[in-house]
Design a protein around this motif. Structure first.
Motif, PDB file in Angstrom:
ATOM      1  N   ALA A  39       0.799  -1.002   0.060  1.00 44.27           N
ATOM      2  CA  ALA A  39       0.254  -0.075   0.049  1.00 44.27           C
ATOM      3  C   ALA A  39       0.827   1.185  -0.052  1.00 44.27           C
ATOM      4  CB  ALA A  39      -0.908   0.036   1.233  1.00 44.27           C
ATOM      5  N   ALA A  40       2.072   1.330   0.807  1.00 42.19           N
ATOM      6  CA  ALA A  40       2.885   2.301   0.817  1.00 42.19           C
ATOM      7  C   ALA A  40       3.806   2.449  -0.626  1.00 42.19           C
ATOM      8  CB  ALA A  40       3.811   2.113   2.047  1.00 42.19           C
ATOM      9  N   ASN A  41       4.084   1.543  -1.157  1.00 40.33           N
ATOM     10  CA  ASN A  41       4.816   1.757  -2.175  1.00 40.33           C
ATOM     11  C   ASN A  41       4.605   0.308  -3.232  1.00 40.33           C
ATOM     12  OD1 ASN A  41       6.633   2.107  -4.527  1.00 40.33           O
ATOM     13  ND2 ASN A  41       8.530   2.172  -3.174  1.00 40.33           N
ATOM     14  N   ALA A  42       3.553   0.301  -4.022  1.00 35.74           N
ATOM     15  CA  ALA A  42       3.198  -0.745  -4.684  1.00 35.74           C
ATOM     16  C   ALA A  42       4.184  -1.354  -5.758  1.00 35.74           C
ATOM     17  CB  ALA A  42       1.981  -0.621  -5.489  1.00 35.74           C
ATOM     18  N   ALA A  43       5.184  -0.690  -6.083  1.00 37.77           N
ATOM     19  CA  ALA A  43       6.363  -0.871  -6.822  1.00 37.77           C
ATOM     20  C   ALA A  43       7.264  -1.639  -6.152  1.00 37.77           C
ATOM     21  CB  ALA A  43       6.615   0.278  -7.642  1.00 37.77           C
ATOM     22  N   ALA A  44       7.407  -1.495  -4.970  1.00 35.59           N
ATOM     23  CA  ALA A  44       8.481  -1.919  -4.122  1.00 35.59           C
ATOM     24  C   ALA A  44       8.154  -3.676  -3.851  1.00 35.59           C
ATOM     25  CB  ALA A  44       8.660  -1.302  -2.590  1.00 35.59           C
ATOM     26  N   PRO A  45       9.316  -4.458  -4.109  1.00 33.66           N
ATOM     27  CA  PRO A  45       9.151  -5.838  -3.701  1.00 33.66           C
ATOM     28  C   PRO A  45       9.064  -5.809  -2.044  1.00 33.66           C
ATOM     29  CG  PRO A  45      10.940  -5.513  -5.122  1.00 33.66           C
ATOM     30  CD  PRO A  45      10.299  -4.109  -4.645  1.00 33.66           C
ATOM     31  N   TYR A  46       8.599  -6.898  -1.492  1.00 35.34           N
ATOM     32  CA  TYR A  46       8.302  -7.199  -0.208  1.00 35.34           C
ATOM     33  C   TYR A  46       9.899  -6.967   0.565  1.00 35.34           C
ATOM     34  CZ  TYR A  46       8.023 -10.634   3.894  1.00 35.34           C
ATOM     35  OH  TYR A  46       8.187 -11.145   4.798  1.00 35.34           O
ATOM     36  N   LEU A  47      10.699  -7.565   0.150  1.00 27.67           N
ATOM     37  CA  LEU A  47      12.001  -7.380   0.713  1.00 27.67           C
ATOM     38  C   LEU A  47      12.878  -6.300   0.563  1.00 27.67           C
ATOM     39  CD1 LEU A  47      12.903 -11.241   0.259  1.00 27.67           C
ATOM     40  CD2 LEU A  47      12.133 -10.072   2.536  1.00 27.67           C
ATOM     41  N   ALA A  48      12.369  -5.114  -0.216  1.00 26.89           N
ATOM     42  CA  ALA A  48      13.155  -4.236  -0.763  1.00 26.89           C
ATOM     43  C   ALA A  48      13.629  -3.359   0.489  1.00 26.89           C
ATOM     44  CB  ALA A  48      12.476  -3.436  -1.628  1.00 26.89           C
ATOM     45  N   ARG A  49      12.752  -3.340   1.586  1.00 29.26           N
ATOM     46  CA  ARG A  49      13.367  -2.476   2.836  1.00 29.26           C
ATOM     47  C   ARG A  49      14.437  -2.774   3.465  1.00 29.26           C
ATOM     48  NH1 ARG A  49       7.605  -1.962   5.626  1.00 29.26           N
ATOM     49  NH2 ARG A  49       8.916  -2.016   7.561  1.00 29.26           N
ATOM     50  N   LEU A  50      14.462  -4.259   3.548  1.00 28.74           N
ATOM     51  CA  LEU A  50      15.815  -4.871   3.936  1.00 28.74           C
ATOM     52  C   LEU A  50      16.895  -4.274   3.035  1.00 28.74           C
ATOM     53  CD1 LEU A  50      17.002  -6.600   6.222  1.00 28.74           C
ATOM     54  CD2 LEU A  50      16.836  -8.440   4.539  1.00 28.74           C
ATOM     55  N   GLY A  51      17.106  -4.349   1.986  1.00 26.78           N
ATOM     56  CA  GLY A  51      17.835  -3.694   1.063  1.00 26.78           C
ATOM     57  C   GLY A  51      18.149  -2.267   1.126  1.00 26.78           C
ATOM     58  N   SER A  52      17.147  -1.468   1.553  1.00 33.23           N
ATOM     59  CA  SER A  52      17.183  -0.247   1.646  1.00 33.23           C
ATOM     60  C   SER A  52      17.904   0.208   2.874  1.00 33.23           C
ATOM     61  CB  SER A  52      15.689   0.673   1.605  1.00 33.23           C
ATOM     62  OG  SER A  52      15.218   0.569   0.227  1.00 33.23           O
ATOM     63  N   THR A  53      17.708  -0.555   3.861  1.00 31.60           N
ATOM     64  CA  THR A  53      18.271  -0.583   5.280  1.00 31.60           C
ATOM     65  C   THR A  53      19.777  -0.590   5.099  1.00 31.60           C
ATOM     66  OG1 THR A  53      16.437  -1.333   6.419  1.00 31.60           O
ATOM     67  CG2 THR A  53      18.400  -1.639   7.397  1.00 31.60           C
ATOM     68  N   ALA A  54      20.250  -1.817   4.297  1.00 31.92           N
ATOM     69  CA  ALA A  54      21.672  -2.164   4.163  1.00 31.92           C
ATOM     70  C   ALA A  54      22.337  -0.914   3.281  1.00 31.92           C
ATOM     71  CB  ALA A  54      21.782  -3.486   3.458  1.00 31.92           C
ATOM     72  N   ALA A  55      21.677  -0.520   2.260  1.00 36.95           N
ATOM     73  CA  ALA A  55      22.170   0.592   1.339  1.00 36.95           C
ATOM     74  C   ALA A  55      22.183   1.973   2.251  1.00 36.95           C
ATOM     75  CB  ALA A  55      20.877   0.847   0.214  1.00 36.95           C
ATOM     76  N   PHE A  56      21.365   2.148   3.091  1.00 37.96           N
ATOM     77  CA  PHE A  56      21.613   3.439   3.990  1.00 37.96           C
ATOM     78  C   PHE A  56      22.982   3.267   4.879  1.00 37.96           C
ATOM     79  CE2 PHE A  56      21.275   5.684   7.905  1.00 37.96           C
ATOM     80  CZ  PHE A  56      20.994   6.742   7.452  1.00 37.96           C
ATOM     81  N   LEU A  57      22.963   2.207   5.502  1.00 36.35           N
ATOM     82  CA  LEU A  57      24.082   1.840   6.302  1.00 36.35           C
ATOM     83  C   LEU A  57      25.497   1.616   5.532  1.00 36.35           C
ATOM     84  CD1 LEU A  57      22.478  -0.776   8.619  1.00 36.35           C
ATOM     85  CD2 LEU A  57      23.244   1.627   9.267  1.00 36.35           C
ATOM     86  N   LEU A  58      25.418   1.732   4.397  1.00 35.27           N
ATOM     87  CA  LEU A  58      26.515   1.370   3.521  1.00 35.27           C
ATOM     88  C   LEU A  58      26.752   2.791   2.584  1.00 35.27           C
ATOM     89  CD1 LEU A  58      26.270  -1.973   1.834  1.00 35.27           C
ATOM     90  CD2 LEU A  58      27.927  -1.241   3.699  1.00 35.27           C
ATOM     91  N   GLY A  59      25.773   3.859   2.926  1.00 39.95           N
ATOM     92  CA  GLY A  59      26.136   5.138   2.324  1.00 39.95           C
ATOM     93  C   GLY A  59      25.687   4.995   0.814  1.00 39.95           C
ATOM     94  N   GLU A  60      24.718   3.985   0.703  1.00 39.06           N
ATOM     95  CA  GLU A  60      24.453   4.166  -0.893  1.00 39.06           C
ATOM     96  C   GLU A  60      22.659   4.131  -0.945  1.00 39.06           C
ATOM     97  OE1 GLU A  60      26.143   0.912  -3.002  1.00 39.06           O
ATOM     98  OE2 GLU A  60      27.991   1.084  -1.853  1.00 39.06           O
ATOM     99  N   TYR A  61      22.220   4.661  -0.048  1.00 39.42           N
ATOM    100  CA  TYR A  61      20.664   4.824   0.038  1.00 39.42           C
ATOM    101  C   TYR A  61      20.303   5.809  -1.142  1.00 39.42           C
ATOM    102  CZ  TYR A  61      15.987   5.235   1.717  1.00 39.42           C
ATOM    103  OH  TYR A  61      14.537   5.305   1.896  1.00 39.42           O
ATOM    104  N   ASP A  62      19.004   5.538  -1.886  1.00 34.37           N
ATOM    105  CA  ASP A  62      18.808   6.594  -2.810  1.00 34.37           C
ATOM    106  C   ASP A  62      17.338   6.814  -2.867  1.00 34.37           C
ATOM    107  OD1 ASP A  62      17.736   4.035  -4.033  1.00 34.37           O
ATOM    108  OD2 ASP A  62      18.945   4.176  -5.752  1.00 34.37           O
ATOM    109  N   ASP A  63      16.651   6.350  -1.743  1.00 35.78           N
ATOM    110  CA  ASP A  63      15.086   6.388  -1.600  1.00 35.78           C
ATOM    111  C   ASP A  63      14.091   5.604  -2.824  1.00 35.78           C
ATOM    112  OD1 ASP A  63      15.003   8.465   0.332  1.00 35.78           O
ATOM    113  OD2 ASP A  63      15.868   9.627  -0.760  1.00 35.78           O
ATOM    114  N   ALA A  64      14.896   4.855  -3.491  1.00 34.38           N
ATOM    115  CA  ALA A  64      14.206   4.065  -4.466  1.00 34.38           C
ATOM    116  C   ALA A  64      13.052   3.135  -4.016  1.00 34.38           C
ATOM    117  CB  ALA A  64      15.141   3.140  -5.393  1.00 34.38           C
TER     118      ALA A  64
END
Length: 144
Positions: A74-99
């Motif tokens: 509902a929050a982001n229909a294009a985002a896969p279920y596990l994408a938030r885990l990837g986004s968390t990792a990306a943030f911690l690695l300094g590579e988060y892009d809000d995708a």
């Protein structure tokens, strides 16, 4: 291939496996354990292995609670279920892009994790990550 890209490909594989069954079901324990190991391997240089594994498990727990995948869709229909885990990792690695946006619980969990391990982290890495949280307005909220 960058490490975060490799992790996103692992997440996509897990997502595809989950979709072949019930798309609202929680991850199988073996898939969950695999993702915890992958996340920990990727993020342990930043947070340390115990904190990385704990953060991954908490994120997966949020995704697997009733309504988790539906709420994410509902929050982001294009985002896969596990994408938030990837986004968390990306943030911690300094590579988060809000995708694939993180929700408030994700930001709070990242903030609490950084505060918990701040004495053990590289000071320049901690400063950069806390600065990113500050610029996103995620340090202004009191911890609950």
């Amino acid at each position: 291939m960058r490490p975060i890209d490799h992790f996103y490909s692992r997440l996509a594989s897990a997502e595809n496996s989950r979709r072949s069954g019930d798309s609202q079901a929680a991850l199988e324990p073996s898939a969950r354990d695999f993702l915890v190991r992958e996340f920990t391997s990727l993020i342990s240089p930043v947070l340390g292995a115990p904190a990385a594994a704990d953060l991954c498990r908490r994120t997966l727990d949020r995704l697997d609670r009733p309504g988790g995948p539906a709420n994410l869709q509902a929050a982001n229909a294009a985002a896969p279920y596990l994408a938030r885990l990837g986004s968390t990792a990306a943030f911690l690695l300094g590579e988060y892009d809000d995708a694939f946006p993180l929700d408030e619980e994700d930001w709070q969990d990242i903030r609490e994790t950084l505060e918990d391990v701040s004495g053990e982290m590289d000071l320049s890495t901690l400063t950069v990550l806390m600065g990113e949280l500050l610029s996103r307005g995620k340090l202004n909220e009191p911890l609950s």
